[in-house]
Design a protein around this motif. Structure first.
Motif, short mmCIF file in Angstrom:
data_model
loop_
_atom_site.label_atom_id
_atom_site.label_comp_id
_atom_site.label_asym_id
_atom_site.label_seq_id
_atom_site.Cartn_x
_atom_site.Cartn_y
_atom_site.Cartn_z
N ARG A 47 43.45 38.84 42.05
CA ARG A 47 43.85 37.71 42.86
C ARG A 47 44.65 38.17 44.06
NH1 ARG A 47 47.55 32.52 41.80
NH2 ARG A 47 49.12 34.10 42.13
N LYS A 48 44.24 37.69 45.20
CA LYS A 48 44.93 38.05 46.44
C LYS A 48 45.99 36.99 46.74
CE LYS A 48 43.20 40.49 50.46
NZ LYS A 48 42.25 40.41 51.57
N PHE A 49 45.53 35.76 46.82
CA PHE A 49 46.42 34.63 46.97
C PHE A 49 45.95 33.59 45.96
CE2 PHE A 49 45.45 36.33 51.24
CZ PHE A 49 46.66 36.94 51.49
N ILE A 50 46.60 32.47 45.96
CA ILE A 50 46.15 31.39 45.08
C ILE A 50 44.78 30.93 45.54
CG2 ILE A 50 46.58 29.01 44.36
CD1 ILE A 50 49.54 29.67 44.33
N GLY A 51 43.79 31.07 44.65
CA GLY A 51 42.44 30.62 44.99
C GLY A 51 41.62 31.64 45.76
N VAL A 52 42.21 32.77 46.10
CA VAL A 52 41.47 33.80 46.83
C VAL A 52 41.45 35.09 46.01
CG1 VAL A 52 41.31 35.16 48.95
CG2 VAL A 52 42.09 32.79 49.04
N TRP A 53 40.24 35.60 45.78
CA TRP A 53 40.07 36.78 44.94
C TRP A 53 39.39 37.88 45.74
CZ3 TRP A 53 41.87 36.51 39.88
CH2 TRP A 53 42.33 35.25 39.51
N SER A 54 39.75 39.10 45.45
CA SER A 54 39.20 40.21 46.21
C SER A 54 38.84 41.36 45.30
CB SER A 54 40.23 40.66 47.25
OG SER A 54 39.67 41.66 48.07
#
Ligand SMILES: [Zn+2]
Length: 74
Positions: A47-54
Motif C-alpha cells: 500500500r502506497k496511500f489509502i486506496g493506492v497500491w504499488s
C-alpha cells in the motif's frame, strides 16, 4: 497540543469495544501485508496511500480498496 494522550485511547476503547478493536488490528495487518501484483504476478504489492497500491517489482500502481488491494464485489 499533546496533552492527555492516553485519554484518546480510553475514549476510543469505550466507543468501539473489543470486537472492532480486533477488527482494526486485522485491518492493520492487511495494510502491512504484501499482495500479488495483477500485472506481473509477483507478490510485491504494498500500500502506497489509502486506496493506492504499488508493485515493488514492476512499479505497477493501481487503485484498490482502502485496506486491501482487492475489493470484494457484493
Ligand atoms: Zn508487478
Amino acid at each position: 497540543m499533546r496533552k492527555k494522550v492516553g485519554n484518546t485511547v480510553k475514549r476510543f476503547g469505550a466507543r468501539y469495544g473489543a470486537t472492532l478493536r480486533k477488527r482494526l488490528l486485522e485491518i492493520e495487518q492487511q495494510q502491512k501485508a504484501t499482495y500479488e501484483c495483477p500485472k506481473c504476478g509477483v507478490v510485491a504489492v504494498k500500500r502506497k496511500f489509502i486506496g493506492v497500491w504499488s508493485c515493488g517489482k514492476c512499479g505497477y500502481t493501481f487503485a484498490g480498496g482502502a485496506y486491501t488491494p482487492y475489493v470484494s464485489k457484493k
